[in-house]
Design a protein around this motif. Sequence first.
Motif, PDB file in Angstrom:
ATOM      1  N   VAL A  31       2.156  -7.616 -16.539  1.00  0.00           N
ATOM      2  CA  VAL A  31       3.183  -6.880 -15.803  1.00  0.00           C
ATOM      3  C   VAL A  31       3.055  -5.402 -16.186  1.00  0.00           C
ATOM      4  N   ASP A  32       3.193  -4.526 -15.199  1.00  0.00           N
ATOM      5  CA  ASP A  32       2.849  -3.114 -15.397  1.00  0.00           C
ATOM      6  C   ASP A  32       3.923  -2.324 -16.133  1.00  0.00           C
ATOM      7  N   HIS A  33       4.127  -2.663 -17.398  1.00  0.00           N
ATOM      8  CA  HIS A  33       4.989  -1.835 -18.245  1.00  0.00           C
ATOM      9  C   HIS A  33       4.096  -0.791 -18.905  1.00  0.00           C
ATOM     10  N   ASN A  34       3.817   0.258 -18.136  1.00  0.00           N
ATOM     11  CA  ASN A  34       2.743   1.173 -18.519  1.00  0.00           C
ATOM     12  C   ASN A  34       3.099   2.159 -19.633  1.00  0.00           C
ATOM     13  N   GLN A  35       4.368   2.200 -20.051  1.00  0.00           N
ATOM     14  CA  GLN A  35       4.717   3.104 -21.146  1.00  0.00           C
ATOM     15  C   GLN A  35       3.983   2.719 -22.432  1.00  0.00           C
ATOM     16  N   TRP A  39      13.608   1.509   0.278  1.00  0.00           N
ATOM     17  CA  TRP A  39      14.068   0.216  -0.247  1.00  0.00           C
ATOM     18  C   TRP A  39      14.615   0.359  -1.661  1.00  0.00           C
ATOM     19  N   PHE A  40      14.194   1.388  -2.399  1.00  0.00           N
ATOM     20  CA  PHE A  40      14.680   1.581  -3.783  1.00  0.00           C
ATOM     21  C   PHE A  40      16.205   1.693  -3.816  1.00  0.00           C
ATOM     22  N   PHE A  41      16.821   2.118  -2.697  1.00  0.00           N
ATOM     23  CA  PHE A  41      18.276   2.309  -2.659  1.00  0.00           C
ATOM     24  C   PHE A  41      19.033   1.082  -2.147  1.00  0.00           C
ATOM     25  N   ILE A  97      13.955  -0.304 -17.190  1.00  0.00           N
ATOM     26  CA  ILE A  97      13.171  -1.438 -17.686  1.00  0.00           C
ATOM     27  C   ILE A  97      11.925  -0.970 -18.437  1.00  0.00           C
ATOM     28  N   HIS A  98      11.396   0.203 -18.054  1.00  0.00           N
ATOM     29  CA  HIS A  98      10.260   0.773 -18.791  1.00  0.00           C
ATOM     30  C   HIS A  98      10.664   1.068 -20.230  1.00  0.00           C
ATOM     31  N   LYS A  99      11.841   1.665 -20.397  1.00  0.00           N
ATOM     32  CA  LYS A  99      12.248   2.098 -21.741  1.00  0.00           C
ATOM     33  C   LYS A  99      12.697   0.920 -22.609  1.00  0.00           C
ATOM     34  N   THR A 110      -0.952   0.268   9.130  1.00  0.00           N
ATOM     35  CA  THR A 110      -1.531   1.622   9.039  1.00  0.00           C
ATOM     36  C   THR A 110      -1.783   1.997   7.581  1.00  0.00           C
ATOM     37  N   ARG A 111      -0.839   1.636   6.710  1.00  0.00           N
ATOM     38  CA  ARG A 111      -0.998   1.981   5.284  1.00  0.00           C
ATOM     39  C   ARG A 111      -2.179   1.236   4.673  1.00  0.00           C
ATOM     40  N   ALA A 112      -2.353  -0.025   5.052  1.00  0.00           N
ATOM     41  CA  ALA A 112      -3.499  -0.792   4.528  1.00  0.00           C
ATOM     42  C   ALA A 112      -4.809  -0.188   5.028  1.00  0.00           C
ATOM     43  N   ASN A 135      11.801  10.708  -3.413  1.00  0.00           N
ATOM     44  CA  ASN A 135      10.775  11.753  -3.458  1.00  0.00           C
ATOM     45  C   ASN A 135       9.405  11.174  -3.796  1.00  0.00           C
ATOM     46  N   TRP A 136       9.367   9.895  -4.147  1.00  0.00           N
ATOM     47  CA  TRP A 136       8.126   9.250  -4.591  1.00  0.00           C
ATOM     48  C   TRP A 136       7.645   8.179  -3.613  1.00  0.00           C
ATOM     49  N   SER A 137       8.557   7.312  -3.181  1.00  0.00           N
ATOM     50  CA  SER A 137       8.242   6.181  -2.300  1.00  0.00           C
ATOM     51  C   SER A 137       7.494   6.662  -1.060  1.00  0.00           C
ATOM     52  N   VAL A 138       6.599   5.805  -0.552  1.00  0.00           N
ATOM     53  CA  VAL A 138       5.704   6.217   0.537  1.00  0.00           C
ATOM     54  C   VAL A 138       6.449   6.755   1.755  1.00  0.00           C
ATOM     55  N   ASN A 139       7.657   6.257   2.028  1.00  0.00           N
ATOM     56  CA  ASN A 139       8.316   6.747   3.251  1.00  0.00           C
ATOM     57  C   ASN A 139       9.122   8.032   3.048  1.00  0.00           C
ATOM     58  N   GLU A 189      11.764  -7.343  -4.598  1.00  0.00           N
ATOM     59  CA  GLU A 189      12.276  -8.673  -4.237  1.00  0.00           C
ATOM     60  C   GLU A 189      11.148  -9.635  -3.878  1.00  0.00           C
ATOM     61  N   TYR A 190       9.946  -9.104  -3.638  1.00  0.00           N
ATOM     62  CA  TYR A 190       8.837  -9.963  -3.226  1.00  0.00           C
ATOM     63  C   TYR A 190       7.919 -10.389  -4.365  1.00  0.00           C
ATOM     64  N   HIS A 191       8.083  -9.823  -5.568  1.00  0.00           N
ATOM     65  CA  HIS A 191       7.156 -10.160  -6.652  1.00  0.00           C
ATOM     66  C   HIS A 191       7.146 -11.664  -6.924  1.00  0.00           C
ATOM     67  N   CYS A 213       0.834  -1.212   0.000  1.00  0.00           N
ATOM     68  CA  CYS A 213       0.000   0.000   0.000  1.00  0.00           C
ATOM     69  C   CYS A 213       0.860   1.249   0.000  1.00  0.00           C
ATOM     70  N   GLY A 214       1.823   1.286  -0.925  1.00  0.00           N
ATOM     71  CA  GLY A 214       2.684   2.455  -1.064  1.00  0.00           C
ATOM     72  C   GLY A 214       2.178   3.363  -2.168  1.00  0.00           C
ATOM     73  N   SER A 215       3.114   4.084  -2.783  1.00  0.00           N
ATOM     74  CA  SER A 215       2.730   5.146  -3.726  1.00  0.00           C
ATOM     75  C   SER A 215       2.064   4.626  -4.998  1.00  0.00           C
ATOM     76  N   ILE A 216       2.556   3.526  -5.553  1.00  0.00           N
ATOM     77  CA  ILE A 216       1.955   3.075  -6.821  1.00  0.00           C
ATOM     78  C   ILE A 216       0.513   2.621  -6.592  1.00  0.00           C
ATOM     79  N   THR A 217       0.233   2.085  -5.427  1.00  0.00           N
ATOM     80  CA  THR A 217      -1.145   1.683  -5.112  1.00  0.00           C
ATOM     81  C   THR A 217      -2.012   2.911  -4.898  1.00  0.00           C
TER      82      THR A 217
HETATM   83  N1  LIG Z   1       4.760   0.894 -13.150  1.00  0.00           N
HETATM   84  C1  LIG Z   1       5.270   1.999 -12.645  1.00  0.00           C
HETATM   85  O1  LIG Z   1       5.323   3.043 -13.290  1.00  0.00           O
HETATM   86  C2  LIG Z   1       5.787   1.998 -11.232  1.00  0.00           C
HETATM   87  C3  LIG Z   1       6.038   3.206 -10.570  1.00  0.00           C
HETATM   88  C4  LIG Z   1       6.485   3.134  -9.246  1.00  0.00           C
HETATM   89  C5  LIG Z   1       6.697   1.921  -8.630  1.00  0.00           C
HETATM   90  N2  LIG Z   1       6.467   0.753  -9.316  1.00  0.00           N
HETATM   91  C6  LIG Z   1       6.695  -0.549  -8.698  1.00  0.00           C
HETATM   92  O2  LIG Z   1       5.679  -0.792  -7.713  1.00  0.00           O
HETATM   93  C7  LIG Z   1       6.213  -1.528  -6.622  1.00  0.00           C
HETATM   94  C8  LIG Z   1       5.924  -0.758  -5.334  1.00  0.00           C
HETATM   95  O3  LIG Z   1       6.539   0.520  -5.439  1.00  0.00           O
HETATM   96  P1  LIG Z   1       6.018   1.822  -4.662  1.00  0.00           P
HETATM   97  O4  LIG Z   1       6.497   2.974  -5.443  1.00  0.00           O
HETATM   98  O5  LIG Z   1       4.595   1.712  -4.333  1.00  0.00           O
HETATM   99  O6  LIG Z   1       6.916   1.695  -3.340  1.00  0.00           O
HETATM  100  P2  LIG Z   1       6.622   2.316  -1.894  1.00  0.00           P
HETATM  101  O7  LIG Z   1       7.902   2.314  -1.172  1.00  0.00           O
HETATM  102  O8  LIG Z   1       5.901   3.619  -2.036  1.00  0.00           O
HETATM  103  O9  LIG Z   1       5.604   1.284  -1.238  1.00  0.00           O
HETATM  104  C9  LIG Z   1       5.865  -0.074  -1.103  1.00  0.00           C
HETATM  105  C10 LIG Z   1       4.856  -0.609  -0.094  1.00  0.00           C
HETATM  106  O10 LIG Z   1       4.865  -2.037  -0.153  1.00  0.00           O
HETATM  107  C11 LIG Z   1       4.951  -2.548   1.178  1.00  0.00           C
HETATM  108  N3  LIG Z   1       5.665  -3.813   1.089  1.00  0.00           N
HETATM  109  C12 LIG Z   1       6.875  -4.014   0.522  1.00  0.00           C
HETATM  110  N4  LIG Z   1       7.200  -5.303   0.608  1.00  0.00           N
HETATM  111  C13 LIG Z   1       6.196  -5.913   1.254  1.00  0.00           C
HETATM  112  C14 LIG Z   1       5.967  -7.251   1.662  1.00  0.00           C
HETATM  113  N5  LIG Z   1       6.876  -8.198   1.441  1.00  0.00           N
HETATM  114  N6  LIG Z   1       4.816  -7.537   2.288  1.00  0.00           N
HETATM  115  C15 LIG Z   1       3.907  -6.559   2.540  1.00  0.00           C
HETATM  116  N7  LIG Z   1       4.061  -5.283   2.174  1.00  0.00           N
HETATM  117  C16 LIG Z   1       5.191  -4.966   1.547  1.00  0.00           C
HETATM  118  C17 LIG Z   1       5.692  -1.500   1.980  1.00  0.00           C
HETATM  119  O11 LIG Z   1       5.415  -1.588   3.355  1.00  0.00           O
HETATM  120  C18 LIG Z   1       5.175  -0.205   1.345  1.00  0.00           C
HETATM  121  O12 LIG Z   1       4.009   0.265   1.988  1.00  0.00           O
HETATM  122  C19 LIG Z   1       7.700  -1.719  -6.931  1.00  0.00           C
HETATM  123  O13 LIG Z   1       7.919  -2.973  -7.512  1.00  0.00           O
HETATM  124  C20 LIG Z   1       8.010  -0.629  -7.951  1.00  0.00           C
HETATM  125  O14 LIG Z   1       9.056  -0.971  -8.830  1.00  0.00           O
HETATM  126  C21 LIG Z   1       6.015   0.797 -10.594  1.00  0.00           C
END
Ligand SMILES: NC(=O)c1ccc[n+]([C@@H]2O[C@H](COP(=O)([O-])OP(=O)(O)OC[C@H]3O[C@@H](n4cnc5c(N)ncnc54)[C@H](O)[C@@H]3O)[C@@H](O)[C@H]2O)c1
Length: 345
Positions: A120-124, A169-171, A186-188, A39-41, A159-163, A75-77, A10-14
């Motif tokens: 798979v979300d290759h949204n380009q 984790w991106f780093f 990977i998008h390009k 809390t995020r959920a 600047n994007w990730s939820v935290n 790493e969890y996909h 439940c981070g930024s992409i969600t």
């Molecule tokens: N398609 C796109 O354009 C695009 C853009 C941004 C991110 N993404 C991808 O989306 C995924 C999430 O990225 P984000 O930007 O939302 O990151 P984020 O850091 O904003 O959020 C990740 C969330 O996932 C949760 N999480 C991570 N591992 C977990 C696990 N094992 N079990 C339960 N919860 C877990 C974290 O607690 C966090 O809330 C990544 O794979 C990223 O590469 C894709």
Amino acid sequence: MGLKVGIIGCGSITRFRHAPEYAANPFVDKLIFYDRNMTRAKDLAAAFDGEYVEQVESLFSDEEIQVISDCSSNEYHEVYSTQALLSGKHVLCEKPISLSIAGANRIIAAQKKSGKKLMVDHNQRFSKAHIKAKEILDKQELGKVLSFKTTFGHSGPENWSVNKSNSTWFFKKDRSGLGVAGDLGIHKIDLIHYLLDDRVTEISAFQGVLDKVDDKGNPIEVADNIVCTLRTKKGCLGTAVFSWTYYGEEDNSTTIYCEKGMIKIYGDADYSLKVITLQGEQILYQIEEIQTNTNQTNSGVIDSFIDSVVHDKKTAVTGEDALNALKVILAILESAENQCIVKVE
Ligand SMILES: NC(=O)c1ccc[n+]([C@@H]2O[C@H](COP(=O)([O-])OP(=O)(O)OC[C@H]3O[C@@H](n4cnc5c(N)ncnc54)[C@H](O)[C@@H]3O)[C@@H](O)[C@H]2O)c1
């Protein structure tokens, strides 16, 4: 009865893409959220009139849930998408499909075994100017493609990730795995495969950690910049640049050079697509701007995925497409690491 959708992570992409786009889809009834940060959920369940679960297994075992979005960190996909497919769910997995070829193959094998949909979300591929460019290329209006250049750079995932911090984790090597290459590159690569109907087969690359530091002030564990030269199976030559240090403005541009002119995509603020012919004629298209971190319009990804589920169609981006892009990214990293040319079969 509409579809019940489970979302893992439940981070930024969600928050910005999956949840609002499912909520707006007429075939979707209910969203159920899971994150190991409860809390995020809860927050997203409240924001999108949904529910949340405390264990991920509750999503897999709920027979009413037909669809799962895997928005966990990279790493969890291979864990969650595989389990979801084997539990009989259709899966939309975020990119990169996995950190390794073996991991991607596990997901693809689970999809084959289950017979469920995998996208798979290759949204380009869904951006309007990319769709138009593909149409022009497929019709061969400008003749054969000779070369290309593509760039994806912004100011970085902290600047994007939820935290919103350098502890993201991106780093981290063990979680993002592929750094800027797996995040933006990977998008390009997928876009070039899609637009040219071709595959990158030969790579030479440089990488660097030029500016990003972790929360302790040390250089991050993965590259924040990569510059590559590429050759495709059909013999096109191209360059690709991926950066987390484009401070000031995002660059998401691509140019395709053909026998009878060129196509410039997302390089001009007024015209998302420009065709410039051999004779110098300019054909300008005012097409919707691409989604950026600060411009979150509907990407079309969720609608396409749900359409494939509801109407039993092949997904627009398959597991194999994602694996092909991942193979190139791994080869780019190998080339940069070992300072050599790497071939992809
Ligand atoms: N398609 C796109 O354009 C695009 C853009 C941004 C991110 N993404 C991808 O989306 C995924 C999430 O990225 P984000 O930007 O939302 O990151 P984020 O850091 O904003 O959020 C990740 C969330 O996932 C949760 N999480 C991570 N591992 C977990 C696990 N094992 N079990 C339960 N919860 C877990 C974290 O607690 C966090 O809330 C990544 O794979 C990223 O590469 C894709």
